[in-house]
Design a protein around this motif. Structure first.
Motif, PDB file in Angstrom:
ATOM      1  N   LYS A  52       0.878  -1.281  -0.131  1.00 34.16           N
ATOM      2  CA  LYS A  52       0.011  -0.017   0.150  1.00 34.16           C
ATOM      3  C   LYS A  52       0.755   1.493  -0.043  1.00 34.16           C
ATOM      4  O   LYS A  52       0.501   2.247  -0.753  1.00 34.16           O
ATOM      5  N   VAL A  53       1.840   1.226   0.629  1.00 37.46           N
ATOM      6  CA  VAL A  53       2.954   2.621   0.729  1.00 37.46           C
ATOM      7  C   VAL A  53       3.440   2.644  -0.705  1.00 37.46           C
ATOM      8  O   VAL A  53       3.668   3.803  -1.002  1.00 37.46           O
ATOM      9  N   GLU A  54       3.703   1.506  -1.552  1.00 40.79           N
ATOM     10  CA  GLU A  54       4.299   1.582  -2.724  1.00 40.79           C
ATOM     11  C   GLU A  54       3.169   2.191  -3.727  1.00 40.79           C
ATOM     12  O   GLU A  54       3.297   3.011  -4.736  1.00 40.79           O
ATOM     13  N   GLN A  55       1.604   1.728  -3.525  1.00 39.96           N
ATOM     14  CA  GLN A  55       0.560   2.403  -4.176  1.00 39.96           C
ATOM     15  C   GLN A  55       0.678   3.793  -3.917  1.00 39.96           C
ATOM     16  O   GLN A  55       0.372   4.637  -4.987  1.00 39.96           O
ATOM     17  N   LEU A  56       0.649   4.221  -2.847  1.00 39.10           N
ATOM     18  CA  LEU A  56       0.721   5.877  -2.752  1.00 39.10           C
ATOM     19  C   LEU A  56       1.688   6.433  -3.301  1.00 39.10           C
ATOM     20  O   LEU A  56       1.585   7.505  -3.847  1.00 39.10           O
ATOM     21  N   ARG A  57       2.790   5.838  -3.574  1.00 32.16           N
ATOM     22  CA  ARG A  57       3.939   6.309  -4.351  1.00 32.16           C
ATOM     23  C   ARG A  57       3.733   6.618  -5.863  1.00 32.16           C
ATOM     24  O   ARG A  57       3.915   7.395  -6.374  1.00 32.16           O
ATOM     25  N   ALA A  58       3.339   5.248  -6.095  1.00 31.47           N
ATOM     26  CA  ALA A  58       3.311   5.277  -7.567  1.00 31.47           C
ATOM     27  C   ALA A  58       2.020   6.157  -8.124  1.00 31.47           C
ATOM     28  O   ALA A  58       2.122   6.602  -9.243  1.00 31.47           O
ATOM     29  N   ASP A  59       0.780   5.821  -7.361  1.00 24.43           N
ATOM     30  CA  ASP A  59      -0.318   6.481  -7.639  1.00 24.43           C
ATOM     31  C   ASP A  59      -0.552   7.899  -7.550  1.00 24.43           C
ATOM     32  O   ASP A  59      -1.173   8.956  -8.288  1.00 24.43           O
ATOM     33  N   ASN A  60       0.172   8.389  -6.545  1.00 24.11           N
ATOM     34  CA  ASN A  60      -0.166   9.737  -5.915  1.00 24.11           C
ATOM     35  C   ASN A  60       1.307  10.691  -5.650  1.00 24.11           C
ATOM     36  O   ASN A  60       1.074  11.627  -5.118  1.00 24.11           O
ATOM     37  N   GLY A  61       2.446  10.065  -5.730  1.00 22.17           N
ATOM     38  CA  GLY A  61       3.682  10.746  -5.743  1.00 22.17           C
ATOM     39  C   GLY A  61       3.799  10.948  -3.974  1.00 22.17           C
ATOM     40  O   GLY A  61       4.419  12.104  -3.687  1.00 22.17           O
ATOM     41  N   ILE A  62       3.160  10.188  -3.255  1.00 19.80           N
ATOM     42  CA  ILE A  62       3.238  10.399  -1.830  1.00 19.80           C
ATOM     43  C   ILE A  62       4.557   9.411  -1.192  1.00 19.80           C
ATOM     44  O   ILE A  62       4.121   8.216  -1.248  1.00 19.80           O
ATOM     45  N   TYR A  63       5.522  10.012  -0.861  1.00 23.48           N
ATOM     46  CA  TYR A  63       6.633   9.078  -0.277  1.00 23.48           C
ATOM     47  C   TYR A  63       6.812   8.935   1.358  1.00 23.48           C
ATOM     48  O   TYR A  63       6.588  10.006   1.990  1.00 23.48           O
ATOM     49  N   MET A  64       6.619   7.506   1.605  1.00 23.65           N
ATOM     50  CA  MET A  64       6.926   7.337   3.012  1.00 23.65           C
ATOM     51  C   MET A  64       7.618   6.134   3.343  1.00 23.65           C
ATOM     52  O   MET A  64       7.789   5.445   2.285  1.00 23.65           O
ATOM     53  N   VAL A  65       8.253   5.672   4.265  1.00 22.85           N
ATOM     54  CA  VAL A  65       9.092   4.626   4.691  1.00 22.85           C
ATOM     55  C   VAL A  65       8.263   3.276   4.220  1.00 22.85           C
ATOM     56  O   VAL A  65       6.854   3.477   4.602  1.00 22.85           O
ATOM     57  N   GLY A  66       8.825   2.281   3.908  1.00 22.64           N
ATOM     58  CA  GLY A  66       8.131   1.133   3.447  1.00 22.64           C
ATOM     59  C   GLY A  66       7.247   0.711   4.788  1.00 22.64           C
ATOM     60  O   GLY A  66       6.324  -0.033   4.603  1.00 22.64           O
ATOM     61  N   ASP A  67       7.776   0.814   5.979  1.00 21.85           N
ATOM     62  CA  ASP A  67       6.823   0.448   6.944  1.00 21.85           C
ATOM     63  C   ASP A  67       5.774   1.025   7.357  1.00 21.85           C
ATOM     64  O   ASP A  67       5.314   0.948   8.357  1.00 21.85           O
ATOM     65  N   SER A  68       5.543   2.394   6.593  1.00 28.35           N
ATOM     66  CA  SER A  68       4.538   3.449   6.696  1.00 28.35           C
ATOM     67  C   SER A  68       4.685   4.364   7.648  1.00 28.35           C
ATOM     68  O   SER A  68       3.759   4.816   8.203  1.00 28.35           O
ATOM     69  N   ARG A  69       5.964   4.319   8.016  1.00 23.53           N
ATOM     70  CA  ARG A  69       6.212   5.700   8.854  1.00 23.53           C
ATOM     71  C   ARG A  69       6.382   6.943   7.949  1.00 23.53           C
ATOM     72  O   ARG A  69       6.898   6.877   7.102  1.00 23.53           O
ATOM     73  N   MET A  70       5.607   7.882   8.546  1.00 24.52           N
ATOM     74  CA  MET A  70       5.330   9.343   7.947  1.00 24.52           C
ATOM     75  C   MET A  70       5.963  10.358   8.479  1.00 24.52           C
ATOM     76  O   MET A  70       5.617  10.302   9.920  1.00 24.52           O
ATOM     77  N   ASN A  71       6.689  11.199   8.256  1.00 23.18           N
ATOM     78  CA  ASN A  71       6.990  12.362   8.795  1.00 23.18           C
ATOM     79  C   ASN A  71       5.733  13.652   8.680  1.00 23.18           C
ATOM     80  O   ASN A  71       5.486  14.220   7.635  1.00 23.18           O
TER      81      ASN A  71
END
Length: 394
Positions: free
Chosen positions: A354-373
């Motif tokens: 799902k983290v990769e999906q957010l990056r691919a579809d929306n350009g939203i980058y977070m760490v693979g374990d879903s840690r977000m700043n």
């Protein structure tokens, strides 16, 4: 010799930063890198830091070495900030270090030097560099349960069960506030239970305090660390000035070794000086001078504390806004924990896919374990993130 060197695993966060830079999309959102950003996406130089640096530029007459432990005035100022009057000053040996990471590394070196058989208990999860340094030093590691992905809070029962397995001389590594990477923290009653467990088992606490002032305020964020230091026979504290003073690149940290028996302080101090000499000799001084100037000047200190409070409140507001937007987008309160977390980071609870999906579809980058700043957001990007999370079915 060089041909026999083995490739080292790439740092996932640094890889993420490079991927973000290479992404041509103009609406991309960086929630990966662990630095504070304001609403404009900048990591500003704090007003008091600018003023202190200007004062140093005008008055400093030499760039000669300081002592192996750094400037004593810096140690005194930081001990006062972190510990207040929780322990007598004579009980604290301190060494300036290259950032909080340097303090963590020197603490591990001190542990290995003083007790080579010590196991280090670390939370699951923890800051990845904790494990990286411990593995590099070939120190035995035991993980203890910490984060409950279902509730977004602390698995306190699991934590207590696991740290109860510690033996005398083992080390319990604790996050003083604003747990990285989860944002989930212990309350005061739980901290007391952890202290009672360590007193019972004979374990030594090591507190990593990297975010004082980013959670509930300067004094509140130091409370747990002070409780530990006041109650335990011995305590190690690794403190960082990177976040709360915004001086990341100046590499300004402090390692404190505290003993209830002040007669042990000179030996601890000499050992810290010895370890500094083996690793980098004299620690960096510019950041330490800036911090000392701010903390010992009432006007600069008040201005710094005021700007830090603005930073803290802005992150809390972003947390609440995101929790509210997610409630509206998903029709549930399952992300309410985001408003309860503290500091820059939270774990969203999404799978790597799902983290990769957010990056691919929306350009939203977070760490693979879903840690977000959280500090990577602003009022305009919070709704974008909330919609993307809801659409991804997280």
């Amino acid at each position: 010799m060089f041909e026999s060197l083995k490739p080292q695993p790439a740092d996932k966060i640094l890889m993420l930063m490079q991927t973000f830079r290479d992404d041509p999309r103009t609406d991309k959102i960086d929630l990966g890198v662990g630095v504070y950003k304001n609403a404009e996406g900048l990591t500003p130089v704090m007003r008091a830091v600018k003023a202190a640096e200007h004062r140093l530029w005008e008055t400093q007459t030499t760039k000669t070495y300081v002592g192996l432990l750094g400037d004593p005035a810096y140690s005194d100022a930081m001990i006062d900030l972190v510990l207040g009057d929780a322990v007598p000053r004579a009980s604290v040996a301190a060494a300036a270090t290259p950032g909080g990471t340097g303090a963590v590394r020197q603490a591990f070196e001190l542990i290995r030097y003083g007790n080579p058989e010590a196991r280090v208990f670390v939370s699951d999860p923890t800051w990845p560099n904790h494990l990286s340094i411990l593995n590099y030093l070939k120190m035995p590691v035991v993980t203890y349960r910490y984060f409950d992905a279902e509730t977004g809070g602390v698995n306190f029962a699991g934590m207590m069960e696991d740290i109860a397995q510690a033996r005398p001389g083992d080390v319990i590594l604790l996050h003083g506030c604003c747990h990285n990477p989860t944002g989930a923290n212990l309350n005061r009653v739980e901290w007391q239970a952890v202290i009672d467990s360590m007193l019972k088992t004979g374990a030594l606490p090591m507190v990593d305090l990297a975010y004082q002032g980013f959670g509930d305020g300067l004094e509140a964020d130091a409370e747990a660390t002070r409780m530990v230091a006041a109650a335990m026979p011995e305590t190690l504290i690794a403190a960082s000035c990177s976040k709360n003073f915004g001086i990341y690149r100046e590499r300004t940290g402090l390692l404190m070794a505290i003993s209830a028996d002040a007669s042990k302080t000179p030996l601890a101090r000499d050992t810290l000086a010895f370890l500094n000499r083996q690793n980098y000799s004299f620690p960096p001084d510019h950041g330490a001078r800036v911090v000392t100037t701010i903390l010992t000047d009432p006007v600069l200190r008040a201005d710094w504390a005021s700007e830090l409070e603005e930073t803290r409140l802005s992150m809390l507001n972003l947390r609440q806004q995101l929790a509210d937007e997610l409630r509206q987008q998903t029709g549930s309160d399952r992300f309410a924990f985001l408003a309860q977390h503290r500091g820059m980071f939270s774990r969203l609870g999404a799978s790597p896919e799902k983290v990769e999906q957010l990056r691919a579809d929306n350009g939203i980058y977070m760490v693979g374990d879903s840690r977000m700043n959280i500090a990577g957001l602003n009022s305009k990007t919070v709704p974008i993130l909330a919609r993307a999370i809801a659409q991804a079915g997280i």
